[in-house]
Design a protein around this motif. Structure first.
Motif, mmCIF file in Angstrom:
data_model
loop_
_atom_site.group_PDB
_atom_site.id
_atom_site.type_symbol
_atom_site.label_atom_id
_atom_site.label_comp_id
_atom_site.label_asym_id
_atom_site.label_seq_id
_atom_site.Cartn_x
_atom_site.Cartn_y
_atom_site.Cartn_z
ATOM 1 N N GLU A 76 0.976 -1.180 -0.297
ATOM 2 C CA GLU A 76 -0.063 -0.027 0.300
ATOM 3 C C GLU A 76 0.519 1.298 0.163
ATOM 4 O OE1 GLU A 76 -3.008 0.312 2.862
ATOM 5 O OE2 GLU A 76 -3.727 -1.319 2.271
ATOM 6 N N VAL A 77 0.250 2.595 -0.579
ATOM 7 C CA VAL A 77 1.021 4.093 -0.771
ATOM 8 C C VAL A 77 0.599 4.260 0.668
ATOM 9 C CG1 VAL A 77 0.556 5.788 -1.151
ATOM 10 C CG2 VAL A 77 0.807 3.915 -2.629
ATOM 11 N N GLU A 78 1.698 4.870 1.687
ATOM 12 C CA GLU A 78 1.741 5.312 2.892
ATOM 13 C C GLU A 78 2.504 6.427 3.018
ATOM 14 O OE1 GLU A 78 3.408 2.530 5.220
ATOM 15 O OE2 GLU A 78 1.479 0.749 4.524
ATOM 16 N N PRO A 79 1.908 7.177 3.569
ATOM 17 C CA PRO A 79 2.822 8.629 3.832
ATOM 18 C C PRO A 79 3.648 8.991 5.227
ATOM 19 C CG PRO A 79 0.117 9.075 5.616
ATOM 20 C CD PRO A 79 0.520 6.831 4.833
ATOM 21 N N LEU A 80 5.037 9.235 4.957
ATOM 22 C CA LEU A 80 5.749 8.583 6.456
ATOM 23 C C LEU A 80 5.206 9.873 7.304
ATOM 24 C CD1 LEU A 80 8.637 8.902 3.337
ATOM 25 C CD2 LEU A 80 8.568 7.598 5.563
ATOM 26 N N LEU A 81 5.954 9.509 7.923
ATOM 27 C CA LEU A 81 5.990 10.261 9.517
ATOM 28 C C LEU A 81 6.438 11.928 9.024
ATOM 29 C CD1 LEU A 81 6.997 8.567 13.004
ATOM 30 C CD2 LEU A 81 4.511 8.393 11.595
ATOM 31 N N ARG A 82 6.639 12.985 9.762
ATOM 32 C CA ARG A 82 6.494 14.261 9.601
ATOM 33 C C ARG A 82 6.909 15.227 10.694
ATOM 34 N NH1 ARG A 82 6.710 17.812 5.433
ATOM 35 N NH2 ARG A 82 6.339 16.885 3.336
ATOM 36 N N PRO A 83 8.109 14.383 11.416
ATOM 37 C CA PRO A 83 8.467 14.423 12.699
ATOM 38 C C PRO A 83 8.817 16.209 13.128
ATOM 39 C CG PRO A 83 10.287 13.087 11.676
ATOM 40 C CD PRO A 83 8.927 13.531 11.006
ATOM 41 N N GLU A 84 9.679 16.897 14.072
ATOM 42 C CA GLU A 84 10.692 18.080 13.531
ATOM 43 C C GLU A 84 11.294 17.735 13.171
ATOM 44 O OE1 GLU A 84 11.055 21.732 16.829
ATOM 45 O OE2 GLU A 84 9.872 20.153 17.219
ATOM 46 N N GLY A 85 12.030 19.078 12.205
ATOM 47 C CA GLY A 85 13.533 18.845 11.612
ATOM 48 C C GLY A 85 13.750 17.827 9.871
ATOM 49 N N PHE A 86 12.030 17.657 9.584
ATOM 50 C CA PHE A 86 11.930 16.407 8.401
ATOM 51 C C PHE A 86 12.783 17.153 7.376
ATOM 52 C CE2 PHE A 86 9.341 15.730 4.939
ATOM 53 C CZ PHE A 86 8.853 14.251 4.981
ATOM 54 N N ALA A 87 12.853 18.311 7.093
ATOM 55 C CA ALA A 87 13.450 18.658 6.388
ATOM 56 C C ALA A 87 14.779 18.273 6.127
ATOM 57 C CB ALA A 87 13.496 20.508 5.796
ATOM 58 N N ASP A 88 15.809 18.189 7.593
ATOM 59 C CA ASP A 88 16.369 18.799 7.663
ATOM 60 C C ASP A 88 17.127 16.682 8.202
ATOM 61 O OD1 ASP A 88 19.714 19.550 8.320
ATOM 62 O OD2 ASP A 88 18.873 17.944 10.421
ATOM 63 N N LEU A 89 16.566 15.754 7.591
ATOM 64 C CA LEU A 89 16.863 14.681 7.867
ATOM 65 C C LEU A 89 16.774 14.566 6.452
ATOM 66 C CD1 LEU A 89 13.871 13.481 10.719
ATOM 67 C CD2 LEU A 89 16.810 13.724 11.240
ATOM 68 N N LEU A 90 15.669 14.658 6.060
ATOM 69 C CA LEU A 90 15.786 14.438 4.268
ATOM 70 C C LEU A 90 17.460 14.880 3.437
ATOM 71 C CD1 LEU A 90 12.256 15.193 2.559
ATOM 72 C CD2 LEU A 90 13.307 13.057 3.903
ATOM 73 N N HIS A 91 17.071 16.021 4.354
ATOM 74 C CA HIS A 91 19.054 16.497 3.579
ATOM 75 C C HIS A 91 19.778 15.551 3.604
ATOM 76 C CE1 HIS A 91 21.470 19.480 2.138
ATOM 77 N NE2 HIS A 91 22.195 19.207 3.329
ATOM 78 N N ARG A 92 19.816 14.623 5.043
ATOM 79 C CA ARG A 92 20.678 13.981 5.498
ATOM 80 C C ARG A 92 21.327 12.446 4.661
ATOM 81 N NH1 ARG A 92 20.984 11.974 12.084
ATOM 82 N NH2 ARG A 92 19.391 13.868 12.251
ATOM 83 N N VAL A 93 19.837 12.250 4.254
ATOM 84 C CA VAL A 93 20.017 11.208 3.139
ATOM 85 C C VAL A 93 20.391 11.071 2.466
ATOM 86 C CG1 VAL A 93 18.294 8.972 2.178
ATOM 87 C CG2 VAL A 93 18.008 10.212 4.200
ATOM 88 N N GLU A 94 19.695 13.204 1.368
ATOM 89 C CA GLU A 94 20.535 13.424 0.219
ATOM 90 C C GLU A 94 21.667 13.427 -0.058
ATOM 91 O OE1 GLU A 94 16.856 16.495 -1.065
ATOM 92 O OE2 GLU A 94 18.319 17.112 0.236
ATOM 93 N N THR A 95 22.528 14.204 1.077
ATOM 94 C CA THR A 95 24.118 13.705 1.048
ATOM 95 C C THR A 95 24.960 13.587 1.283
ATOM 96 O OG1 THR A 95 23.378 15.501 3.076
ATOM 97 C CG2 THR A 95 23.498 16.994 1.202
ATOM 98 N N ALA A 96 23.868 11.806 2.088
ATOM 99 C CA ALA A 96 24.784 10.421 2.317
ATOM 100 C C ALA A 96 25.868 10.214 1.548
ATOM 101 C CB ALA A 96 23.787 9.478 3.192
ATOM 102 N N ALA A 97 27.018 10.362 1.560
ATOM 103 C CA ALA A 97 28.112 9.779 0.622
ATOM 104 C C ALA A 97 28.455 8.283 1.307
ATOM 105 C CB ALA A 97 29.376 10.183 0.816
ATOM 106 N N ARG A 98 29.025 7.438 0.098
ATOM 107 C CA ARG A 98 29.258 6.025 0.750
ATOM 108 C C ARG A 98 30.529 6.507 1.699
ATOM 109 N NH1 ARG A 98 27.096 1.561 -1.438
ATOM 110 N NH2 ARG A 98 27.658 -0.555 -0.683
ATOM 111 N N GLY A 99 29.441 4.927 2.344
ATOM 112 C CA GLY A 99 30.851 4.676 3.925
ATOM 113 C C GLY A 99 30.743 5.547 4.432
ATOM 114 N N GLU A 100 30.253 6.540 4.566
ATOM 115 C CA GLU A 100 30.278 8.269 5.515
ATOM 116 C C GLU A 100 29.458 8.077 6.355
ATOM 117 O OE1 GLU A 100 29.659 12.498 4.642
ATOM 118 O OE2 GLU A 100 28.042 11.884 5.201
ATOM 119 N N GLU A 101 28.222 7.288 6.396
ATOM 120 C CA GLU A 101 27.797 6.986 7.635
ATOM 121 C C GLU A 101 28.441 5.903 8.956
ATOM 122 O OE1 GLU A 101 23.475 5.891 8.590
ATOM 123 O OE2 GLU A 101 24.048 4.254 7.600
ATOM 124 N N GLU A 102 29.437 5.107 8.236
ATOM 125 C CA GLU A 102 30.226 4.059 9.307
ATOM 126 C C GLU A 102 31.567 4.889 9.278
ATOM 127 O OE1 GLU A 102 29.174 3.618 5.649
ATOM 128 O OE2 GLU A 102 28.161 1.577 6.225
#
Ligand SMILES: [Zn+2]
Length: 249
Positions: A87-113
């Motif tokens: 099913e199609v489901e909406p995501l949660l919209r916690p405080e700082g939503f745009a910042d959370l998306l930005h962290r994913v958009e700008t994540a480089a390979r291996g950086e998390e580790e």
């Protein structure tokens, strides 16, 4: 003429009747069935290198060609994934939503580790626990997961997160492109279905083989070459995990 027409209708009716009979699941010795719930998330529009991305995959595609390909890949293990819900489901919209998306958009390979970019932690804050099935494998579709990432799961877990846009083919140098839903053999760039099959492999306890391994035969779990093959040891391990999970252990 009239009789022939009547016969044709009869035959047609018969064809429909037999097509409606479900496959003989119970008659297949050793077949293990595993429920999967697909979460087609909406509302996390991401932009990378000028490409604006949303989830474009439909529930019908997941319950149709995608799960069919996942099951083709897992057929040698006599493991079959059954769609419990898509099913199609909406995501949660916690405080700082745009910042959370930005962290994913700008994540480089291996950086998390190495630097702890918090990519997976950011995504975890967006997934609605109320939509999660308690025992099925929950597969979440998001637009994008960070540079050259296609999916992730935790060993022995019940959750898979997959990006439907990817920049893996260009090594992150070009804007992301839509992943292929499925890809006929031989594998060249991989597909959404293969990524899901690979991540479900992690859920079933499988790890990446050593890079030097699997140089000849492309393996689902990776190694020197990517492909679809499961080794006898992987099949035994995955079936054992699936059996234990079905027994509630
Ligand atoms: Zn993996």
């Amino acid at each position: 003429m009239r009789a022939a027409g009547f016969l044709a209708i009869l035959l047609l009716g018969r064809g429909w009747a037999s097509a409606a009979v479900p496959p003989a699941v119970t008659g297949e010795p050793g077949l293990l069935t595993i429920p999967v719930r697909f979460h087609v998330t909406q509302g996390a529009t991401m932009t990378v290198k000028g490409r604006t991305m949303e989830v474009w995959v439909t529930p019908a595609q997941l319950a149709g060609p995608v799960i069919a390909e996942v099951n083709r890949i897992w057929a040698p293990a006599r493991i079959r994934f059954v769609v419990e819900r898509a099913e199609v489901e909406p995501l949660l919209r916690p405080e700082g939503f745009a910042d959370l998306l930005h962290r994913v958009e700008t994540a480089a390979r291996g950086e998390e580790e190495t630097r702890g970019s918090g990519r997976t932690a950011a995504i975890a804050q967006l997934l609605d626990p109320a939509q999660r099935h308690p025992t099925a494998h929950n597969v979440y579709l998001l637009p994008y997961l960070g540079a050259t990432y296609q999916g992730y799961a935790h060993l022995g877990g019940k959750q898979v997160v997959v990006g439907v846009w990817t920049d893996k083919p260009s090594g992150g140098k070009q804007p992301p492109v839509k992943a292929l839903l499925v890809e006929p053999e031989p594998m060249r760039v991989g597909s959404l279905a293969r990524t899901i099959a690979h991540e479900l492999g992690h859920n079933l306890g499988l790890v990446h083989p050593d890079k030097a391994e699997a140089a000849e035969v492309g393996r689902l779990m990776g190694g020197g070459r990517q492909g679809y093959a499961l080794t006898p040891a992987e099949i035994a391990a995955a079936r054992e995990t699936a059996r234990k999970s079905a027994a509630g252990k």
